[in-house]
Motif scaffolding. Structure first.
Motif: not given
Ligand SMILES: Cc1cc2nc3c(=O)[nH]c(=O)nc-3n(C[C@H](O)[C@H](O)[C@H](O)COP(=O)(O)OP(=O)(O)OC[C@H]3O[C@@H](n4cnc5c(N)ncnc54)[C@H](O)[C@@H]3O)c2cc1C
Length: 403
Positions: A70-74, A93-96, A168-172, A194-195
């Motif tokens: 998953v790509r994050w931009e900032d 980022s990626m789940a272990r 479960s709060r997804v931080f972009g 992940d999503g």
């Protein structure tokens, strides 16, 4: 060559992938104490340099890691009660769990045997049947512990408490929420991987940890108290520990590990068993994978196994020095957070925390020096990069100064 890897984390599995391709007759078995699919921790971050390196070693692994990342931009620095600061900086980022599944699948495709649910502590029986034993069993390496004195192990326990949670709060964005409580500052390192899930590593000083009663709370009560502290950040989402491992929700203090020697006979250390770098630098997985690359490379270059092990240790200890220094500076910076958090340019100080100069210079002097070094008129890009490197200012400092 017959090889046994004790520990099926990133180091052991990736070494299996590379070693099995060294030539005909290489036979690798990985022994992992947990059942398949079970591991500690949540997501990990990494950057383009790792993807590039993986691509040069084994393309299928690299392609699968890239496609699941998953790509994050900032980065967002969010001190409660102030306007959040947003800083451009992309990473992945990626789940272990996902990373380990990709590595295990690829390893098996190449003929590596993975024996899950097998904890090995004493490897003396393996020495009779294999040519090389790789201790890739992590920070508390039982294999390393069985040979006191052989590796010149040094362990430094860092002062802060941390707990590695998921939500479960997804931080972009890679987000740093900082909250001041009655007992002191508590903060988190949070990012989606992940999503539907994010890593949420909470960190605080030992004094604040005790002051908030965490020394007396069980797992559920700990989660509820942390959810209350971070309520505006979590927006109603729960925090949860990792299930399935024996150490489900402990607060830990990070152990900085170095080893003066990385092999004893044909037993060799790799990954966290050989060295750790504080989690606030987000590099341990990359370094574990790079260890695997280096050992595969030195084994390919020498006929004599012990000479390859010697060359591997020398090469990796030298390569790690700078990252370890930056990791120590970063750990120390967070241990002295109250010194920095009230400063107007807190976001810049956080970005430049990898520099040891920050701990011995007055804050204003450090900022002036690093600003001048990075933005002096007429300074060329190579000179600026050299200064950035010299002061260990971190990958974002140049971007910040350049706007
Ligand atoms: C809070 C936190 C956040 C982190 N975030 C990041 C990040 O964002 N990016 C990053 O690059 N790194 C990160 N790291 C570091 C990273 O997790 C480690 O550096 C990395 O996992 C090291 O890989 P390894 O294979 O050496 O060890 P591990 O991943 O620890 O694997 C060791 C394996 O050995 C197994 N094992 C242990 N004992 C035995 C035994 N006796 N017999 C058989 N098997 C055994 C374990 O179950 C485990 O599967 C973080 C670490 C922490 C603590």
């Amino acid at each position: 060559m017959r090889i046994a890897c004790v520990g099926g984390g990133p180091a052991g599995l990736y070494f299996g992938i590379l070693a099995s391709q060294l030539g005909a007759g290489h036979d690798v078995t990985v022994y992992e104490r947990f059942p398949e699919g079970v591991t500690y921790g949540w997501g990990v971050v990494f950057w383009d340099d790792l993807l590039d390196q993986l691509g040069r070693q084994d393309l299928p692994t690299a392609q699968r890691v890239r496609s699941h990342a998953v790509r994050w931009e900032d980065q967002v620095i969010d001190v409660r009660g102030r306007e959040p600061v947003r800083i451009p900086d992309h990473g992945y980022s990626m789940a272990r769990q996902t990373l380990l599944r990709i590595l295990a699948d690829r390893a098996r495709e190449l003929g590596v045997r993975i024996q899950y649910g097998q904890a090995l502590h004493d490897v003396s029986h393996l020495a009779e049947t294999v040519d090389l034993v790789v201790a890739s069993d992590g920070v508390n390496s039982a294999v390393r512990g069985r040979h006191p004195g052989a590796f010149g192990t040094d362990v430094v326990q860092r002062r802060n408490k941390y707990i590695w949670l998921g939500t479960s709060r997804v931080f972009g964005s890679f987000t740093f929420p900082f909250v001041e409580t009655d007992a002191g500052w508590v903060w988190a390192h949070a990012y989606g991987f992940d999503g539907g899930t994010s890593t949420f590593v909470v960190e605080t000083s030992s004094e604040t940890w005790r002051g908030l009663g965490f020394d007396r709370l069980g797992t559920d009560a700990t989660m509820r108290r942390l959810e209350a502290i971070f309520a505006p950040t979590l927006e109603g989402h729960a925090l949860r520990p990792q299930h399935g491992t024996r150490d489900a929700a402990p607060w830990l203090q990070f152990q900085s590990i170095t080893n003066a020697r990385w092999h004893a006979g044909r037993l060799v250390l790799m990954g966290d068993a050989a060295h750790t770098t504080h989690f606030t630098i987000g590099s341990g997985t990359r370094l574990a994978l790079q260890d695997a690359m280096a050992l595969a490379d030195t084994l390919a270059g020498h006929d004599d196994i012990e000479r390859s092990l010697e060359a591997y240790g020398r090469r990796r200890r030298a390569a790690l020095r700078r990252t370890q220094r930056m990791a120590d500076s970063s750990a120390t910076w967070f241990e002295h957070l109250p010194r920095y958090v009230e400063q107007d340019r807190f976001a810049d100080l956080l970005q430049r925390r990898f520099s040891a100069a920050q701990s011995y210079l007055p804050t204003a002097a450090f900022l002036r020096l690093s600003d001048v070094a990075l933005s002096a008129p007429g300074i060329t890009v190579p000179a600026r990069k050299a200064v950035q490197r010299l002061l260990s200012l971190g990958r974002n400092a140049v971007g910040r100064v350049n706007g």
